[in-house]
Design a protein around this motif. Structure first.
Motif, PDB file in Angstrom:
ATOM      1  N   ARG A   1       0.807  -1.214   0.000  1.00 19.82           N
ATOM      2  CA  ARG A   1       0.000   0.000   0.000  1.00 19.82           C
ATOM      3  C   ARG A   1       0.846   1.273   0.000  1.00 19.82           C
ATOM      4  O   ARG A   1       0.401   2.326   0.405  1.00 19.82           O
ATOM      5  CB  ARG A   1      -0.960  -0.038   1.181  1.00 19.82           C
ATOM      6  N   VAL A   2       2.089   1.137  -0.449  1.00 26.51           N
ATOM      7  CA  VAL A   2       2.918   2.338  -0.572  1.00 26.51           C
ATOM      8  C   VAL A   2       2.441   3.088  -1.818  1.00 26.51           C
ATOM      9  O   VAL A   2       2.283   2.477  -2.863  1.00 26.51           O
ATOM     10  CB  VAL A   2       4.403   1.953  -0.760  1.00 26.51           C
ATOM     11  N   PRO A   3       2.193   4.402  -1.724  1.00 23.81           N
ATOM     12  CA  PRO A   3       1.763   5.125  -2.918  1.00 23.81           C
ATOM     13  C   PRO A   3       2.791   4.981  -4.045  1.00 23.81           C
ATOM     14  O   PRO A   3       3.994   4.924  -3.783  1.00 23.81           O
ATOM     15  CB  PRO A   3       1.689   6.583  -2.441  1.00 23.81           C
ATOM     16  N   ALA A   4       2.322   4.911  -5.264  1.00 19.61           N
ATOM     17  CA  ALA A   4       3.220   4.739  -6.408  1.00 19.61           C
ATOM     18  C   ALA A   4       4.211   5.894  -6.475  1.00 19.61           C
ATOM     19  O   ALA A   4       3.898   7.016  -6.112  1.00 19.61           O
ATOM     20  CB  ALA A   4       2.398   4.675  -7.688  1.00 19.61           C
ATOM     21  N   LYS A   5       5.403   5.550  -6.937  1.00 16.38           N
ATOM     22  CA  LYS A   5       6.468   6.544  -7.175  1.00 16.38           C
ATOM     23  C   LYS A   5       6.928   7.271  -5.920  1.00 16.38           C
ATOM     24  O   LYS A   5       7.345   8.424  -5.963  1.00 16.38           O
ATOM     25  CB  LYS A   5       6.027   7.561  -8.233  1.00 16.38           C
TER      26      LYS A   5
ATOM     27  N   VAL B   1      17.182  13.298  17.335  1.00 19.49           N
ATOM     28  CA  VAL B   1      16.179  12.581  16.544  1.00 19.49           C
ATOM     29  C   VAL B   1      15.088  12.038  17.458  1.00 19.49           C
ATOM     30  O   VAL B   1      15.299  11.857  18.661  1.00 19.49           O
ATOM     31  CB  VAL B   1      16.797  11.389  15.750  1.00 19.49           C
ATOM     32  N   ASN B   2      13.943  11.770  16.850  1.00 22.48           N
ATOM     33  CA  ASN B   2      12.891  11.008  17.516  1.00 22.48           C
ATOM     34  C   ASN B   2      13.317   9.540  17.389  1.00 22.48           C
ATOM     35  O   ASN B   2      13.381   8.997  16.290  1.00 22.48           O
ATOM     36  CB  ASN B   2      11.574  11.277  16.773  1.00 22.48           C
ATOM     37  N   TYR B   3      13.604   8.904  18.524  1.00 19.83           N
ATOM     38  CA  TYR B   3      14.205   7.565  18.460  1.00 19.83           C
ATOM     39  C   TYR B   3      13.268   6.475  17.927  1.00 19.83           C
ATOM     40  O   TYR B   3      13.707   5.359  17.669  1.00 19.83           O
ATOM     41  CB  TYR B   3      14.744   7.152  19.828  1.00 19.83           C
ATOM     42  N   LEU B   4      11.985   6.781  17.765  1.00 19.44           N
ATOM     43  CA  LEU B   4      11.085   5.759  17.202  1.00 19.44           C
ATOM     44  C   LEU B   4      11.267   5.627  15.693  1.00 19.44           C
ATOM     45  O   LEU B   4      11.001   4.581  15.106  1.00 19.44           O
ATOM     46  CB  LEU B   4       9.623   6.111  17.497  1.00 19.44           C
ATOM     47  N   SER B   5      11.679   6.734  15.061  1.00 17.29           N
ATOM     48  CA  SER B   5      11.772   6.723  13.595  1.00 17.29           C
ATOM     49  C   SER B   5      13.096   7.293  13.089  1.00 17.29           C
ATOM     50  O   SER B   5      13.378   7.261  11.915  1.00 17.29           O
ATOM     51  CB  SER B   5      10.647   7.575  13.005  1.00 17.29           C
TER      52      SER B   5
ATOM     53  N   ALA C   1      10.270   2.142  10.094  1.00 20.68           N
ATOM     54  CA  ALA C   1       9.372   3.256  10.436  1.00 20.68           C
ATOM     55  C   ALA C   1       8.972   4.034   9.187  1.00 20.68           C
ATOM     56  O   ALA C   1       7.813   4.426   9.019  1.00 20.68           O
ATOM     57  CB  ALA C   1      10.051   4.179  11.448  1.00 20.68           C
ATOM     58  N   ILE C   2       9.938   4.242   8.292  1.00 19.34           N
ATOM     59  CA  ILE C   2       9.664   5.002   7.062  1.00 19.34           C
ATOM     60  C   ILE C   2       8.678   4.246   6.185  1.00 19.34           C
ATOM     61  O   ILE C   2       7.697   4.815   5.685  1.00 19.34           O
ATOM     62  CB  ILE C   2      10.997   5.289   6.316  1.00 19.34           C
ATOM     63  N   VAL C   3       8.902   2.955   6.008  1.00 16.46           N
ATOM     64  CA  VAL C   3       7.989   2.149   5.186  1.00 16.46           C
ATOM     65  C   VAL C   3       6.599   2.135   5.841  1.00 16.46           C
ATOM     66  O   VAL C   3       5.568   2.275   5.160  1.00 16.46           O
ATOM     67  CB  VAL C   3       8.535   0.718   4.982  1.00 16.46           C
ATOM     68  N   ALA C   4       6.571   2.005   7.162  1.00 19.86           N
ATOM     69  CA  ALA C   4       5.280   1.994   7.860  1.00 19.86           C
ATOM     70  C   ALA C   4       4.549   3.321   7.650  1.00 19.86           C
ATOM     71  O   ALA C   4       3.364   3.357   7.294  1.00 19.86           O
ATOM     72  CB  ALA C   4       5.493   1.737   9.354  1.00 19.86           C
ATOM     73  N   GLU C   5       5.280   4.406   7.844  1.00 17.95           N
ATOM     74  CA  GLU C   5       4.659   5.725   7.724  1.00 17.95           C
ATOM     75  C   GLU C   5       4.139   5.966   6.306  1.00 17.95           C
ATOM     76  O   GLU C   5       3.011   6.421   6.104  1.00 17.95           O
ATOM     77  CB  GLU C   5       5.700   6.788   8.079  1.00 17.95           C
ATOM     78  N   LEU C   6       4.962   5.608   5.313  1.00 23.50           N
ATOM     79  CA  LEU C   6       4.554   5.831   3.919  1.00 23.50           C
ATOM     80  C   LEU C   6       3.402   4.908   3.514  1.00 23.50           C
ATOM     81  O   LEU C   6       2.670   5.198   2.568  1.00 23.50           O
ATOM     82  CB  LEU C   6       5.750   5.599   2.983  1.00 23.50           C
TER      83      LEU C   6
END
Ligand SMILES: Cc1cc2nc3c(=O)[nH]c(=O)nc-3n(C[C@H](O)[C@H](O)[C@H](O)COP(=O)(O)OP(=O)(O)OC[C@H]3O[C@@H](n4cnc5c(N)ncnc54)[C@H](O)[C@@H]3O)c2cc1C
Length: 435
Positions: A37-41, A313-317, A356-361
């Motif tokens: 479900r990551v948006p295209a591009k 940094v925010n240590y969660l992400s 975290a990045i993949v989850a957020e996106l």
């Protein structure tokens, strides 16, 4: 939601699994069950192909099922590892032994690798400008530029480095070889001196391991020579009792350790180093390490908001606390208590950040309880090794990582068995980041 949460919570231990060789399995597990479900591009730009950046580039691809477009910018032709580089100084290994090409990142994982420097980043427009001219737009930027040496902390050090007279070799590569040549050219009976800045600096045990490697070389080839360790800290900052025992027993009469020696200036012509309080010291080969801070591009972008040196940094992400969608990893960050600036730790940061990045996106929940691991091996000669290890858990109430009580520990003594473990660690982490 529970299923997603459960899957992502597992990411903390992916570091261990991946280092044990299960990287593609764990990535597939995440994406095949919860992905798609990551948006295209969607574009992730990674700046710096070292321990943090290379790992993050690969794991964003793995965790997103190859759906996120990842570009890595790195000026070097190949990855040259700082871990093990002290053995090149000791003479038992070559630069080729610690070099890995970036080709597998492209071939196996579809990471677009561009050999260039990022000259500037505009966090508002979300664009990075390359030194060669072009601009690259991003949705998320991962920054892992390592450390920058604060030359002004030791007057004369920048010029002495420029002239090739006083070297640091705190980034493995041509300087490592140049320092080795200085050691080879030094007459028997000469003195090699290394100065260590106040912590935090890149790799707490690194300078002490280096002292052992130089001493090992002197013992075999120039037995009348000396190694002087001039440390700005109150005491040895890592594996202290172990290193001191090795110096006292294996390198008796060769290694001398002096604490509370904060270097302030060098004179390359006379081979002299000056200190804040202590008397001047002269040496034939000076290896002077200035105070360190986050990589220059992080400082220049305004991300070094901890004492103008390190990036909070925010240590969660691992997202910067001052720039949305910029995630900072590795040596550049302001560390949590007990967190070393190490390659293993940068690799661990990278996996938590990539998840975290993949989850957020993808619109998933970010893992609320990530974990990190660290092991630092130090070679006391060509074969024998000591280690320090730890596990770090995110403590939500304090929004930081803390060392898990009772986790890890240190070696009892240097052994060849640990030498085998150290080599397996190196080969595995290089493959984990780059293969
Ligand atoms: C002598 C020595 C021994 C060590 N031994 C160990 C060990 O045994 N175990 C361990 O875990 N750690 C060890 N370390 C520490 C380890 O090397 C670092 O902690 C680790 O490299 C940090 O990873 P990083 O990604 O932050 O930085 P790096 O690995 O240094 O990567 C940074 C990369 O960013 C690139 N870069 C910088 N600026 C830009 C820009 N503007 N644009 C594009 N690219 C850029 C650089 O070229 C570099 O490749 C050692 C270090 C030294 C010096």
């Amino acid at each position: 939601m529970m299923q997603r949460r459960h899957l992502l919570r597992g990411t903390g231990s992916l570091g261990l699994l991946a280092l044990a060789g299960c990287a593609s399995d764990t990535g597939a597990m995440l994406t095949s069950t919860a992905g798609g479900r990551v948006p295209a591009k969607t574009r992730v730009l990674v700046v710096g192909g070292g321990y943090g950046g290379a790992t993050a580039a690969k794991y964003v691809r793995l965790f997103s099922g190859q759906q996120i477009d990842v570009t890595l910018i790195e000026p070097n032709e190949a990855f040259v590892s700082c871990p093990i580089s002290n053995l090149v100084l000791g003479g038992s290994k070559t630069l080729a032994d610690i070099t890995t090409p970036y080709t597998s990142l492209s071939r196996n994982h579809g990471v677009r690798v561009i050999k260039d420097m990022v000259a500037s980043i505009d966090p508002v427009k979300k664009v990075a400008v390359l030194a060669s001219g072009p601009s690259i737009a991003y949705d998320k930027l991962i920054l892992s530029p390592g450390v920058d040496l604060m030359w002004d902390s030791i007057a004369g050090s920048r010029a002495a480095n420029g002239e090739g007279r006083i070297l640091q070799a705190w980034q493995a590569g041509p300087e490592t070889l140049a320092l080795r040549r200085q050691l080879e050219a030094m007459p028997d009976g000469g003195v090699y001196a290394i100065t260590i800045p106040e912590a935090p600096y890149r790799c707490p045990p690194g300078p002490y391991e280096r002292a052992c490697q130089v001493a090992s070389y002197f013992k075999a080839a120039k037995p009348k020579s000396k190694v002087l360790i001039l440390d700005a800290n109150q005491d040895v900052t890592s594996k202290g009792p172990l290193f001191k025992k090795v110096w006292a027993e294996q390198y008796k009469g060769i290694v001398e350790y002096r604490s509370q020696h904060k270097a302030t200036a060098v004179d390359a012509k006379t081979g002299t180093v000056k200190f804040e309080i202590q008397d001047d010291v002269k040496a034939d080969v000076l290896n002077v390490l200035p105070t360190m801070r986050a990589g220059a591009i992080a400082v220049q972008t305004g991300l070094a908001n901890a004492n103008a040196r390190w990036c909070n940094v925010n240590y969660l992400s691992f997202e910067s606390t001052v720039a949305k969608d910029i995630h900072v990893l590795g040596d550049s960050i302001q560390v949590a208590p007990g967190m070393p600036k190490s390659g293993h730790m940068a690799n661990s940061h990278a996996k938590v950040a990539a998840a975290a990045i993949v989850a957020e996106l993808s619109g998933w929940e970010i893992n609320p309880a990530p974990m990190l691991t660290n092991t630092c091996y130090s070679f006391t000669d060509a074969k024998n090794v000591i280690h320090v290890a730890s596990v770090h858990e995110y403590v939500a109430a304090e929004k930081t990582f803390k060392t898990v009580a009772g986790s890890g520990g240190v070696s009892a003594a240097p052994t060849e068995l640990e030498g085998n473990y150290a080599w397996n660690w190196a080969r595995t982490i290089w493959a984990d980041a780059l293969a």
